[in-house]
Scaffold this active site. Structure first.
Site, PDB file in Angstrom:
ATOM      1  N   ARG A   1     -10.399   1.058  15.489  1.00 13.29           N
ATOM      2  CA  ARG A   1     -10.336   1.868  14.278  1.00 13.29           C
ATOM      3  C   ARG A   1     -11.327   1.322  13.247  1.00 13.29           C
ATOM      4  NH1 ARG A   1      -4.569   2.440  11.295  1.00 13.29           N
ATOM      5  NH2 ARG A   1      -5.116   0.287  10.756  1.00 13.29           N
TER       6      ARG A   1
ATOM      7  N   LYS B   1       0.837  -1.201   0.000  1.00 12.22           N
ATOM      8  CA  LYS B   1       0.000   0.000   0.000  1.00 12.22           C
ATOM      9  C   LYS B   1       0.872   1.251   0.000  1.00 12.22           C
ATOM     10  CE  LYS B   1      -0.340   0.266   5.049  1.00 12.22           C
ATOM     11  NZ  LYS B   1      -1.233   0.351   6.217  1.00 12.22           N
TER      12      LYS B   1
ATOM     13  N   MET C   1      11.941  25.134   0.829  1.00 13.08           N
ATOM     14  CA  MET C   1      11.131  24.302  -0.058  1.00 13.08           C
ATOM     15  C   MET C   1      11.982  23.449  -0.988  1.00 13.08           C
ATOM     16  SD  MET C   1       8.046  25.437  -2.637  1.00 13.08           S
ATOM     17  CE  MET C   1       7.095  26.195  -1.315  1.00 13.08           C
TER      18      MET C   1
ATOM     19  N   TYR D   1      16.794  31.161   5.716  1.00 14.53           N
ATOM     20  CA  TYR D   1      15.678  31.988   6.165  1.00 14.53           C
ATOM     21  C   TYR D   1      15.774  32.262   7.663  1.00 14.53           C
ATOM     22  CZ  TYR D   1      13.006  31.422   1.816  1.00 14.53           C
ATOM     23  OH  TYR D   1      12.568  31.466   0.507  1.00 14.53           O
TER      24      TYR D   1
END
Length: 375
Positions: free
Chosen positions: A133, A35, A309, A261
């Site tokens: 769950r 998965k 980023m 930054y």
């Protein structure tokens, strides 16, 4: 050439599969969990490898993952752990995908759809033995079966549950879940039903041989990480994923130079800073700002300044041989040094699973058999 890339070692995957198989109780078989793009490792190539290794089943979460496996020529039985929506049922039946069932209304719809196709839908029923769950509470199993078994186009092949804390040293909770699962299997047997039972995840496979039943569902251990560090019987596993980039600029800096930054890192002395074109867009966690490390020329270099980023910066003052375009390892080994998913996860307050899934989204991925491709 890509700025960053992921390498997947299929030889390591085969090694980990063999370690899982060695731990199986007699009579149990492997259901390989692929998965979420095989935990970021590449679902289709990993699935093909597991088929070649001898896995008996595969498991995905979502219907479209199972359809993609079928389109890739994977014929092994595929279990869809989240079940299928009504709009997906016809396609699932045509592709012989096995939905997990936990709602009787879905079972009815599935049966009706199968009848309209002159087919039979094969299903596994999900029990909630204590995780709270997904699944039918054990006390409702008999009533659920009473209706399920009247549906004309449903074939009940299996019953499954999932351990909530088999990866913890204290097995009290897992033992209780196992008792409830055994009781459910006994109920099925008393009704003359012979079905496949499965509850063991990677931790259950490694630490709870009494929980192997007919199938065991290794996931994270196939990809080279232990489910946790609390296991009583850890396995010899090899990490499958490596995450690499390169130095795109080396810069000599003076003392007092802010980096990145917000200037959250300021150089205390003259040094060299390497800029590396990887950031949180590539799955490298921002939480590694001023905390992580990368490997350059077989040596560890601290990440300094904020992870942005698309870029990070590392202090390579102590690596005078470092050059622009040198390979950088962000996850994996270089020489005798290694950065593990567990190390990154601990720094980020998460688990290795999340690290793999995040980094594995990188679009540049190569597969090799123990010798990495050059990029």
């Amino acid at each position: 050439m890509a700025h960053s890339w992921v390498e997947i070692d299929l030889a390591a995957l085969r090694h980990n599969y063999s370690r899982a198989k060695e731990r199986l109780a007699p009579g149990s078989r492997i259901l390989g969990v692929v998965k979420s793009d095989a935990y970021g490792h590449g679902m289709i190539p990993v699935a093909r490898e597991l088929v070649a290794c001898g896995a008996s089943f595969l498991a995905v979460s979502k219907h479209w993952e199972a359809v993609d496996l079928r389109a890739a020529g994977i014929r092994l039985p595929i279990l869809c752990l989240l079940g299928v929506e009504p709009s997906e049922m016809a396609e699932a039946i045509r592709n012989e995908i096995r939905p997990v069932i936990y709602r009787i209304d879905h079972a009815r719809r599935l049966s009706d759809t199968a009848r309209s196709l002159n087919a039979t839908a094969t299903v596994h029923v999900k029990l909630d033995t204590g995780m709270g769950r997904l699944g039918i509470p054990c006390r409702h199993l008999e009533a659920f079966l009473n209706e399920l078994l009247t549906l004309p186009a449903i074939r009940l092949e299996g019953v499954l549950s999932h351990f909530a804390s088999a990866d913890e040293a204290d097995k009290t909770s897992s033992t209780l879940q196992l008792t409830r699962f055994r009781e459910a299997m006994a109920l099925l047997s008393a009704r003359g039903l012979s079905v496949l039972g499965h509850i063991a995840n990677s931790a259950g496979l490694l630490d709870l041989p009494q929980a192997h039943f007919d199938l065991a569902r290794p996931g994270i251990m196939l990809y080279g990480s232990p489910p946790s560090l609390e296991l009583h019987k850890p396995a010899d596993l090899r990490p499958v994923m490596t995450f690499k980039s390169k130095i795109i600029q080396l810069k000599d800096v003076q003392a007092g130079q802010p980096i990145g930054y917000g200037g959250t890192f300021v150089t205390a002395a003259p040094g060299r800073i390497a800029t590396i074109p990887v950031g949180y867009d590539d799955g490298y966690p921002r939480l590694l700002s001023n905390r992580g490390r990368v490997l350059v020329r077989g040596m560890s270099a601290p990440v300094v300044g904020r992870v942005s980023m698309n870029m990070i910066t590392a202090d390579v003052t102590h690596i005078p041989s470092a050059r622009e375009d040198d390979e950088v390892v962000l996850l994996g080994a270089q020489g005798t040094e290694r950065v593990t998913a567990e190390e990154i996860a601990q720094l980020c307050g998460t688990i290795s699973y999340e690290i793999y899934c995040s980094i594995g989204r990188n679009r540049f991925k190569s597969f090799h058999n123990g010798i990495a491709n050059s990029n």
